[in-house]
Design an enzyme around this catalytic site. Structure first.
Site, PDB file in Angstrom:
ATOM      1  N   HIS A 107      -7.218   4.379   2.620  1.00  0.00           N
ATOM      2  CA  HIS A 107      -6.594   3.870   1.258  1.00  0.00           C
ATOM      3  C   HIS A 107      -6.417   5.451   0.275  1.00  0.00           C
ATOM      4  CE1 HIS A 107      -5.767   0.052   1.656  1.00  0.00           C
ATOM      5  NE2 HIS A 107      -6.929  -0.207   2.455  1.00  0.00           N
ATOM      6  N   ASP A 130     -13.713   6.215   6.715  1.00  0.00           N
ATOM      7  CA  ASP A 130     -12.328   5.474   6.896  1.00  0.00           C
ATOM      8  C   ASP A 130     -11.782   5.825   5.785  1.00  0.00           C
ATOM      9  OD1 ASP A 130     -10.056   3.966   6.694  1.00  0.00           O
ATOM     10  OD2 ASP A 130     -10.890   2.352   7.806  1.00  0.00           O
ATOM     11  N   SER A 185     -10.917  -0.697   0.185  1.00  0.00           N
ATOM     12  CA  SER A 185      -9.621  -1.704   0.049  1.00  0.00           C
ATOM     13  C   SER A 185      -9.455  -2.846  -0.925  1.00  0.00           C
ATOM     14  CB  SER A 185      -9.001  -1.937   1.281  1.00  0.00           C
ATOM     15  OG  SER A 185      -9.892  -2.851   2.013  1.00  0.00           O
ATOM     16  N   GLU A 194     -16.033   3.470   3.900  1.00  0.00           N
ATOM     17  CA  GLU A 194     -14.571   3.758   3.410  1.00  0.00           C
ATOM     18  C   GLU A 194     -14.699   4.672   2.448  1.00  0.00           C
ATOM     19  OE1 GLU A 194     -12.019   0.185   2.862  1.00  0.00           O
ATOM     20  OE2 GLU A 194     -13.315  -1.022   4.257  1.00  0.00           O
ATOM     21  N   LYS A 208      -0.017   3.195   4.827  1.00  0.00           N
ATOM     22  CA  LYS A 208      -0.474   3.023   3.311  1.00  0.00           C
ATOM     23  C   LYS A 208       0.277   4.126   2.690  1.00  0.00           C
ATOM     24  CE  LYS A 208      -4.434   0.595   4.639  1.00  0.00           C
ATOM     25  NZ  LYS A 208      -4.278   0.474   5.853  1.00  0.00           N
ATOM     26  N   ASN A 222       0.760  -1.260   0.075  1.00  0.00           N
ATOM     27  CA  ASN A 222       0.053   0.186   0.116  1.00  0.00           C
ATOM     28  C   ASN A 222       1.123   1.306  -0.163  1.00  0.00           C
ATOM     29  OD1 ASN A 222      -2.396  -1.531   0.096  1.00  0.00           O
ATOM     30  ND2 ASN A 222      -2.170  -1.665   2.482  1.00  0.00           N
ATOM     31  N   HIS A 240     -14.015  -2.548   6.116  1.00  0.00           N
ATOM     32  CA  HIS A 240     -12.822  -3.278   6.546  1.00  0.00           C
ATOM     33  C   HIS A 240     -13.171  -4.134   7.910  1.00  0.00           C
ATOM     34  CE1 HIS A 240      -8.668  -3.540   8.373  1.00  0.00           C
ATOM     35  NE2 HIS A 240      -8.385  -4.041   7.004  1.00  0.00           N
TER      36      HIS A 240
HETATM   37  N1  PMP Z   1      -9.252   0.558   7.495  1.00  0.00           N
HETATM   38  C1  PMP Z   1      -8.885   0.127   6.265  1.00  0.00           C
HETATM   39  C2  PMP Z   1      -9.771   0.491   5.143  1.00  0.00           C
HETATM   40  C3  PMP Z   1      -7.848  -0.803   5.756  1.00  0.00           C
HETATM   41  O1  PMP Z   1      -7.577  -1.329   4.732  1.00  0.00           O
HETATM   42  C4  PMP Z   1      -6.932  -0.924   7.146  1.00  0.00           C
HETATM   43  C5  PMP Z   1      -5.883  -1.754   6.751  1.00  0.00           C
HETATM   44  N2  PMP Z   1      -5.467  -2.726   5.695  1.00  0.00           N
HETATM   45  C6  PMP Z   1      -7.217  -0.336   8.326  1.00  0.00           C
HETATM   46  C7  PMP Z   1      -8.389   0.295   8.528  1.00  0.00           C
HETATM   47  C8  PMP Z   1      -6.320  -0.827   9.346  1.00  0.00           C
HETATM   48  O2  PMP Z   1      -5.085  -0.129   9.379  1.00  0.00           O
HETATM   49  P1  PMP Z   1      -3.758  -0.577  10.170  1.00  0.00           P
HETATM   50  O3  PMP Z   1      -2.965  -1.558   9.167  1.00  0.00           O
HETATM   51  O4  PMP Z   1      -2.684   0.750  10.436  1.00  0.00           O
HETATM   52  O5  PMP Z   1      -4.104  -1.092  11.505  1.00  0.00           O
END
Ligand code: PMP
Length: 383
Positions: free
Chosen positions: A189, A186, A161, A157, A221, A23, A114
């Site tokens: 990304h 969220d 992702s 989101e 990311k 990422n 997520h």
């Molecule tokens: N939110 C989303 C949309 C994610 O894709 C991710 C991790 N891939 C997270 C939260 C979690 O973040 P972290 O890896 O910092 O724990």
């Protein structure tokens, strides 16, 4: 053993081949200016005696100038009043949702949210309505069902992702305003990749900074570091400081990690061309895949899905691409819905047009080869 037969076993594997899996969308993970900034920061700390570590929770001795300065900067970056650091995005989502929601409250949550958002809702004990992925009409229908017992939040989101598509944040903000709900986004990304002014994400790009109740930003990311923050109103952040268990009962991030985030934010400001480049390259990849007849769903940013359906097939295709020198990983249930196993290809600003074209050509060859009835590949790691 059974997991392996179903193609659901996971194995850890070191990166090998050209990165089409991480990422690190802007390629900041090896950026020489960031290394230089870190070296300068370490030298300054050696002079001043500033600690690189803060081994205590924030409310004990874990709050340093570096934490407060970065929180102030992140609030400006996200266009909001205040921000609060968490050690990871997972913790930020769980810490936010469990503090805000209780059994009387209702969350309207996108089906592809997520795992950290799902776990936050589960732990909060709130009522949960899961709506089909980015189906605005379904969000509206769910919001029209009256809920007077407590608050209603809409949870999405900004850039998904796994499908790589974009939530209609303006329309969702309108719905929330009309029907009395709070929008929580969220922005993990999208941060660093979208937002022409600051590069702070889709909340900025779609102009909804002041219309969302809370935004989660992760640093692992495009910022190529680790950790996260929640941003929103001053009242929200003050409340989290007192009530978010994931914040209260966890060690502060070491200032050393925060220096890296600061240096990455400096790069976003200094090199806006990186975010333009990564989006252009992703469009090039999508065009190439479409010319092969591959459906890239509604993806619109640096994440390009190639859905193959069956676990065995996606593991075989991933392995064949890895053998050709491309680090592309398989994504299987429960990360994605059963029957939608896929390659999740991610693009980075440091890739060249030739590398992207070479990946497209390799995918064309691998997909054209008849599937072999070989045992389930065990080494093709992915999530
Ligand atoms: N939110 C989303 C949309 C994610 O894709 C991710 C991790 N891939 C997270 C939260 C979690 O973040 P972290 O890896 O910092 O724990």
């Amino acid at each position: 053993m059974e997991l392996r037969e179903q193609g659901l076993e996971r194995v850890l594997r070191l990166p090998a081949g050209i990165d089409f899996a991480s990422n690190d969308y802007l390629g900041l993970g090896r950026h020489p200016e960031i290394l230089g900034a870190l070296e300068a920061r370490v030298a300054a700390a050696r002079e001043s005696g500033e600690a690189w570590a803060a081994p205590a929770s924030r409310l004990l001795r874990g709050t340093t100038e570096a934490h407060l300065a970065l929180e102030k900067r992140l609030a400006l970056f996200k266009g909001q009043e205040a921000a609060l650091l968490f050690s990871s995005g997972y913790q930020a989502n769980v810490g936010l949702l469990t503090a805000l929601l209780g059994p009387n409250d209702r969350a309207i949550s996108d089906a592809q949210n997520h795992a950290s958002l799902i776990d936050g809702l589960r732990l909060s004990g709130c009522q949960k309505v899961v709506v089909p992925h980015l189906d605005l009409a379904a969000f509206a229908r769910a919001l029209e069902v009256s809920h007077t017992a407590g608050r209603t939040v809409v949870l999405v989101e900004s850039l998904y992702s796994m499908d790589g598509d974009i939530a209609p944040l303006r329309e969702l903000a309108d719905l929330c305003a009309t029907l009395g709900a709070d929008l929580i986004v969220d922005d993990a990304h999208a941060t660093g990749v979208f937002g022409d002014d600051r590069g702070s994400g889709l909340v900025e790009a779609l102009g909804v900074e002041r219309r969302v109740a809370a935004v989660v930003t992760t640093f692992g990311k495009a910022l190529a570091s680790g950790g996260a923050c929640v941003s929103g109103s001053r009242a929200l952040i003050d409340y989290l400081v007192t009530r978010s268990r994931a914040f209260l009962f966890s060690t502060a991030q070491p200032p050393f990690a925060l220096w890296a985030v600061e240096a990455a934010l400096d790069r976003l400001a200094a090199e806006p061309e990186l975010r333009v480049r990564v989006r252009q390259l992703a469009d090039r990849l999508r065009a190439g895949l479409r010319s092969l007849g591959v459906d890239t769903l509604r993806s619109a940013g640096p994440i390009v899905p190639l859905v193959l359906g069956e676990n065995r097939r996606v593991l075989q295709v991933a392995e064949a691409l890895q053998d050709r020198g491309f680090d592309v990983r398989a994504v299987r249930p429960p990360t994605v819905a059963p029957g939608t196993a896929r390659l999740r290809i991610s693009i980075h600003a440091e890739r060249t047009d030739r590398e992207v074209d070479a990946l497209v050509a390799a995918i064309g060859q691998v997909l054209a080869a008849p599937p072999v009835d070989s045992p389930m590949p065990a080494e093709a790691s992915g999530t």
